[in-house]
Design an enzyme around this catalytic site. Structure first.
Site, PDB file in Angstrom:
ATOM      1  N   ARG A  39       0.856  -1.186   0.000  1.00  0.00           N
ATOM      2  CA  ARG A  39       0.000   0.000   0.000  1.00  0.00           C
ATOM      3  C   ARG A  39       0.891   1.236   0.000  1.00  0.00           C
ATOM      4  O   ARG A  39       1.880   1.311   0.740  1.00  0.00           O
ATOM      5  CB  ARG A  39      -0.903   0.014   1.241  1.00  0.00           C
ATOM      6  CG  ARG A  39      -2.065  -0.984   1.184  1.00  0.00           C
ATOM      7  CD  ARG A  39      -3.086  -0.640   0.102  1.00  0.00           C
ATOM      8  NE  ARG A  39      -4.230  -1.552   0.060  1.00  0.00           N
ATOM      9  CZ  ARG A  39      -4.343  -2.623  -0.728  1.00  0.00           C
ATOM     10  NH1 ARG A  39      -3.365  -2.940  -1.561  1.00  0.00           N
ATOM     11  NH2 ARG A  39      -5.426  -3.365  -0.707  1.00  0.00           N
ATOM     12  N   HIS A  61      -1.101  -0.382  -9.905  1.00  0.00           N
ATOM     13  CA  HIS A  61      -1.749  -1.307  -8.960  1.00  0.00           C
ATOM     14  C   HIS A  61      -2.212  -2.601  -9.666  1.00  0.00           C
ATOM     15  O   HIS A  61      -3.391  -2.937  -9.654  1.00  0.00           O
ATOM     16  CB  HIS A  61      -2.937  -0.626  -8.266  1.00  0.00           C
ATOM     17  CG  HIS A  61      -3.306  -1.280  -6.963  1.00  0.00           C
ATOM     18  ND1 HIS A  61      -3.580  -0.578  -5.824  1.00  0.00           N
ATOM     19  CD2 HIS A  61      -3.440  -2.588  -6.617  1.00  0.00           C
ATOM     20  CE1 HIS A  61      -3.883  -1.410  -4.839  1.00  0.00           C
ATOM     21  NE2 HIS A  61      -3.804  -2.652  -5.303  1.00  0.00           N
TER      22      HIS A  61
HETATM   23  P1  NDP Z   1      -1.336 -11.398   5.361  1.00  0.00           P
HETATM   24  O1  NDP Z   1      -2.301 -10.868   6.339  1.00  0.00           O
HETATM   25  O2  NDP Z   1      -1.390 -12.836   4.977  1.00  0.00           O
HETATM   26  O3  NDP Z   1       0.150 -11.094   5.881  1.00  0.00           O
HETATM   27  C1  NDP Z   1       0.488  -9.900   6.482  1.00  0.00           C
HETATM   28  C2  NDP Z   1       1.889 -10.005   7.072  1.00  0.00           C
HETATM   29  O4  NDP Z   1       2.285  -8.716   7.542  1.00  0.00           O
HETATM   30  C3  NDP Z   1       1.950 -10.954   8.270  1.00  0.00           C
HETATM   31  O5  NDP Z   1       3.136 -11.706   8.218  1.00  0.00           O
HETATM   32  C4  NDP Z   1       1.986  -9.997   9.457  1.00  0.00           C
HETATM   33  O6  NDP Z   1       2.690 -10.478  10.586  1.00  0.00           O
HETATM   34  C5  NDP Z   1       2.753  -8.842   8.867  1.00  0.00           C
HETATM   35  N1  NDP Z   1       2.504  -7.612   9.623  1.00  0.00           N
HETATM   36  C6  NDP Z   1       1.351  -6.949   9.806  1.00  0.00           C
HETATM   37  N2  NDP Z   1       1.505  -5.870  10.588  1.00  0.00           N
HETATM   38  C7  NDP Z   1       2.813  -5.857  10.927  1.00  0.00           C
HETATM   39  C8  NDP Z   1       3.602  -5.016  11.743  1.00  0.00           C
HETATM   40  N3  NDP Z   1       3.087  -3.948  12.373  1.00  0.00           N
HETATM   41  N4  NDP Z   1       4.909  -5.316  11.893  1.00  0.00           N
HETATM   42  C9  NDP Z   1       5.447  -6.389  11.273  1.00  0.00           C
HETATM   43  N5  NDP Z   1       4.748  -7.233  10.476  1.00  0.00           N
HETATM   44  C10 NDP Z   1       3.456  -6.971  10.315  1.00  0.00           C
HETATM   45  O7  NDP Z   1      -1.462 -10.476   4.072  1.00  0.00           O
HETATM   46  P2  NDP Z   1      -1.207 -10.864   2.531  1.00  0.00           P
HETATM   47  O8  NDP Z   1       0.149 -11.459   2.424  1.00  0.00           O
HETATM   48  O9  NDP Z   1      -2.353 -11.620   1.975  1.00  0.00           O
HETATM   49  O10 NDP Z   1      -1.255  -9.399   1.861  1.00  0.00           O
HETATM   50  C11 NDP Z   1      -0.379  -8.381   2.259  1.00  0.00           C
HETATM   51  C12 NDP Z   1      -0.832  -7.043   1.654  1.00  0.00           C
HETATM   52  O11 NDP Z   1      -0.554  -7.012   0.256  1.00  0.00           O
HETATM   53  C13 NDP Z   1      -2.343  -6.772   1.723  1.00  0.00           C
HETATM   54  O12 NDP Z   1      -2.707  -6.295   2.994  1.00  0.00           O
HETATM   55  C14 NDP Z   1      -2.527  -5.729   0.636  1.00  0.00           C
HETATM   56  O13 NDP Z   1      -2.389  -4.442   1.176  1.00  0.00           O
HETATM   57  C15 NDP Z   1      -1.365  -5.990  -0.328  1.00  0.00           C
HETATM   58  N6  NDP Z   1      -1.842  -6.455  -1.644  1.00  0.00           N
HETATM   59  C16 NDP Z   1      -1.499  -5.729  -2.752  1.00  0.00           C
HETATM   60  C17 NDP Z   1      -1.927  -6.129  -3.993  1.00  0.00           C
HETATM   61  C18 NDP Z   1      -1.538  -5.375  -5.213  1.00  0.00           C
HETATM   62  O14 NDP Z   1      -2.025  -5.665  -6.301  1.00  0.00           O
HETATM   63  N7  NDP Z   1      -0.642  -4.430  -5.138  1.00  0.00           N
HETATM   64  C19 NDP Z   1      -2.743  -7.341  -4.168  1.00  0.00           C
HETATM   65  C20 NDP Z   1      -3.002  -8.038  -2.943  1.00  0.00           C
HETATM   66  C21 NDP Z   1      -2.572  -7.600  -1.732  1.00  0.00           C
HETATM   67  P3  NDP Z   1       2.195 -11.788  11.403  1.00  0.00           P
HETATM   68  O15 NDP Z   1       2.467 -12.958  10.466  1.00  0.00           O
HETATM   69  O16 NDP Z   1       3.052 -11.801  12.588  1.00  0.00           O
HETATM   70  O17 NDP Z   1       0.724 -11.593  11.654  1.00  0.00           O
HETATM   71  C1  OXD Z   2      -5.912  -6.256  -2.861  1.00  0.00           C
HETATM   72  C2  OXD Z   2      -5.451  -5.348  -3.876  1.00  0.00           C
HETATM   73  O1  OXD Z   2      -5.724  -5.954  -1.681  1.00  0.00           O
HETATM   74  O2  OXD Z   2      -5.905  -5.467  -5.023  1.00  0.00           O
HETATM   75  O3  OXD Z   2      -6.461  -7.316  -3.204  1.00  0.00           O
HETATM   76  O4  OXD Z   2      -4.588  -4.488  -3.607  1.00  0.00           O
END
Ligand code: NDP
Ligand code: OXD
Length: 309
Positions: free
Chosen positions: A224, A272
């Site tokens: 993001r 995106h």
């Molecule tokens: P998940 O919820 O599976 O994973 C999130 C990870 O981030 C976890 O390992 C979590 O830690 C870690 N995390 C969260 N907060 C913190 C923090 N404060 N400090 C350290 N680590 C942290 O998410 P996804 O992998 O499914 O997706 C990640 C992001 O990718 C989405 O939230 C979205 O914003 C973005 N995205 C972007 C897309 C695009 O097209 N550009 C498409 C899809 C997603 P823990 O394991 O300890 O909980």
């Molecule tokens: C998602 C994205 O979060 O498209 O799925 O960014």
């Protein structure tokens, strides 16, 4: 069973077709701004308006058509007290692997510099980077971060990951918690963000943290845009501390026309698209989860509102 459908881009007909094919007992109910909300069992939505949310307290669960939940959780107390279920991978991990591996290899093999040289008609071989010194660090070890790290490890890159809670992943140097972030960053040559946007990760990549990266580091943000303090990033690129940046996400999307990122040659911009929602995979996953909920079973990927993801 009635399933309310809403997308901010208004394109819900293909979703309706796919849901009705996969769940013949379901009737889909497309919702548009200004319409009353008819009583439904589930809502499948993306980027809702406050008017829609106010009326979703009766559904058994809200399913999101994407992985990130920030566009929903920003409504805070206005959110109905029903489970919110996001997409977990649903074909996005494979796309994210392709995107990030491409960007890392482009920097590692210096294609970004060869592109610039070619535009200036320069024929000159550059000294190759050394792979053992080209550590890739991924912020976020979730559904998307872990497959990305695995793919980079397979290619022979030293890899490290950072998460909130401790992890143990074969071949990955794992760091957890804010107190380890500086150490994580100081040994990272290519930084990839796959963190959710939460109050803790908003502006996380500011001047102080980005300066911890070694000189000549690269940044790939596919999570993001608001995680990056944009003026700080620009200053560090211009100072030569950051050598190249690939951005798929921005604080304001679409990236506005006069934004300085457009004119910075060391920033590569995509709109995106690093991991798009694949409708068929998404519908299959949501239908499976509806089946589990109907049988009273638990489902994965329920959003934890306190954590913020
Ligand atoms: P998940 O919820 O599976 O994973 C999130 C990870 O981030 C976890 O390992 C979590 O830690 C870690 N995390 C969260 N907060 C913190 C923090 N404060 N400090 C350290 N680590 C942290 O998410 P996804 O992998 O499914 O997706 C990640 C992001 O990718 C989405 O939230 C979205 O914003 C973005 N995205 C972007 C897309 C695009 O097209 N550009 C498409 C899809 C997603 P823990 O394991 O300890 O909980
Ligand atoms: C998602 C994205 O979060 O498209 O799925 O960014």
């Amino acid at each position: 069973m009635r399933i309310l459908l809403y997308r901010n881009d208004g394109i819900v007909e293909p979703w309706a077709r796919d849901f009705e094919a996969a769940l013949p007992e379901a009737e889909t109910v497309p919702w548009r701004e200004g319409q009353p909300v008819e009583r439904c069992d589930y809502a499948v939505i993306w980027a809702p308006t406050p008017a829609l949310l106010e009326q979703l307290a009766q559904v058994k669960a809200i399913f999101l058509m994407g992985a990130g939940v920030d566009a929903l959780l920003k409504f805070g107390d206005a959110l109905p007290e029903v489970p919110i279920v996001r997409l977990g991978d649903a074909g996005m991990a494979e796309q994210m692997v392709e995107y990030v591996v491409h960007a890392v290899l482009r920097y590692f093999r210096r294609f970004d510099e060869y592109e610039r040289q070619a535009r200036d008609g320069i024929w000159e071989a550059l000294t190759p980077h050394v792979k053992s010194e080209f550590t890739v660090g991924v912020l976020g070890l979730g559904k998307l971060g872990v497959p990305v790290l695995r793919a980079l490890r397979q290619l022979g890159f030293p890899v490290r990951g950072w998460s909130r809670t401790p992890k143990d992943l074969p071949g990955v140097e794992c760091y957890a918690g804010m107190e380890t972030l500086d150490a994580f960053l100081s040994g990272t040559r290519v930084l990839v963000s796959l963190l959710p946007l939460t109050p803790e990760t908003n502006n996380l990549l500011d001047r102080a943290h980005l300066s911890r990266l070694p000189a000549g580091a690269y940044l790939i943000n596919v999570a993001r845009g608001a995680q990056v303090a944009e003026p700080d990033l620009l200053a560090l690129i211009r100072a030569g501390h950051i050598a190249g940046v690939t951005l798929d996400v921005f604080r304001n999307e679409p990236l506005p026309a006069p934004h300085p990122f457009w004119n910075e040659p060391r920033i590569t911009i995509t709109p995106h698209v690093s991991a798009l929602t694949l409708r068929e995979d998404a519908v299959r996953q949501i239908v499976h989860k509806i089946g589990l909920l109907e049988r009273g079973e638990t489902v994965a990927d329920v959003v934890d509102r306190t954590r913020g993801y």
